[in-house]
Design an enzyme around this catalytic site. Sequence first.
Site, mmCIF file in Angstrom:
data_model
loop_
_atom_site.group_PDB
_atom_site.id
_atom_site.type_symbol
_atom_site.label_atom_id
_atom_site.label_comp_id
_atom_site.label_asym_id
_atom_site.label_seq_id
_atom_site.Cartn_x
_atom_site.Cartn_y
_atom_site.Cartn_z
ATOM 1 N NE ARG A 294 -2.547 1.024 3.669
ATOM 2 C CZ ARG A 294 -3.440 0.853 4.686
ATOM 3 N NH1 ARG A 294 -4.809 0.795 4.436
ATOM 4 N NH2 ARG A 294 -3.228 0.989 5.966
ATOM 5 N NE ARG B 13 -1.413 4.368 7.378
ATOM 6 C CZ ARG B 13 -2.577 4.076 7.632
ATOM 7 N NH1 ARG B 13 -3.387 4.256 6.997
ATOM 8 N NH2 ARG B 13 -2.466 3.230 8.896
HETATM 9 P P1 AMP Z 1 -6.233 3.895 10.393
HETATM 10 O O1 AMP Z 1 -5.782 4.727 9.753
HETATM 11 O O2 AMP Z 1 -7.677 3.712 10.899
HETATM 12 O O3 AMP Z 1 -5.472 2.733 10.331
HETATM 13 O O4 AMP Z 1 -5.563 4.328 12.011
HETATM 14 C C1 AMP Z 1 -3.932 4.454 12.053
HETATM 15 C C2 AMP Z 1 -3.561 4.617 13.326
HETATM 16 O O5 AMP Z 1 -4.478 5.550 14.336
HETATM 17 C C3 AMP Z 1 -4.033 3.398 14.411
HETATM 18 O O6 AMP Z 1 -2.874 2.334 14.035
HETATM 19 C C4 AMP Z 1 -3.946 3.997 15.734
HETATM 20 O O7 AMP Z 1 -2.494 4.107 16.064
HETATM 21 C C5 AMP Z 1 -4.619 5.284 15.352
HETATM 22 N N1 AMP Z 1 -6.138 5.013 15.625
HETATM 23 C C6 AMP Z 1 -7.181 5.343 14.712
HETATM 24 N N2 AMP Z 1 -8.198 5.294 15.218
HETATM 25 C C7 AMP Z 1 -8.066 4.955 16.340
HETATM 26 C C8 AMP Z 1 -8.989 4.452 17.485
HETATM 27 N N3 AMP Z 1 -10.210 4.385 17.313
HETATM 28 N N4 AMP Z 1 -8.479 4.343 18.633
HETATM 29 C C9 AMP Z 1 -7.301 4.517 18.779
HETATM 30 N N5 AMP Z 1 -6.238 4.438 18.013
HETATM 31 C C10 AMP Z 1 -6.797 4.732 16.746
#
Ligand code: AMP
Length: 204
Positions: free
Chosen positions: A127, A138
């Site tokens: 990705r 990322r």
């Molecule tokens: P994502 O883009 O949804 O994969 O989120 C990337 C990162 O943001 C995750 O690996 C967490 O470190 C943090 N994160 C996103 N959403 C949450 C959540 N609901 N609770 C805690 N950490 C979050």
Amino acid sequence: MRVVLLGPPGAGKGTQAQIIAGKLGVPAISTGDIFRANVSGQTELGRKAKVYMDAGDLVPDEITVAMVKDRLAEADAAGGFLLDGFPRTIAQAEQLRASLQELGHGLDRVLELVVDEEELVRRLSGRRMLVDGQMVQRDDDKPETVRHRLEVYREQTAPLSGFYEDEGLLARIDAIGSVEEVTSRALRALGADTDGEAGQPAAV
Ligand code: AMP
């Protein structure tokens, strides 16, 4: 409509969230995107969140829950929303239920995008995203962090599937296939597909 999109990293939540929210006419609210915007903007919230994100860990509930509560109180979310990446723990799900109750609402549906783990690792390691005109990986998509994020998902987030099933809100969607195929399965589960009968959630 008030919808939660559940699923492991790499299941295609971000892509599907944008498309489905567009079809439903509600904002897609991604906690990951809000955190990343805060990291780029070097805000206090971003500085706090970055430590956890870089390690592939969840940002603590007290930071995340308050942020989502504020976002849901904004005018554009009054008529509905699609949450992408929140809740990620049972505690967050309970807080979400309480916040919505305060606003006089509840969730209408929880969609879980289902993809086997081998496919997730394959997708995440390939990705890339566009930043300042360049395709970059990322930081948290690096192989060692990916493995940890999947572990965190299994331990902390996967139990939400049973939580929402018990509430009668869960629809599991096979998320292998083209973006269009997955979208149409999701819209069918929401009773929002143009071919189906309006308002009637169909079996997936
Ligand atoms: P994502 O883009 O949804 O994969 O989120 C990337 C990162 O943001 C995750 O690996 C967490 O470190 C943090 N994160 C996103 N959403 C949450 C959540 N609901 N609770 C805690 N950490 C979050």
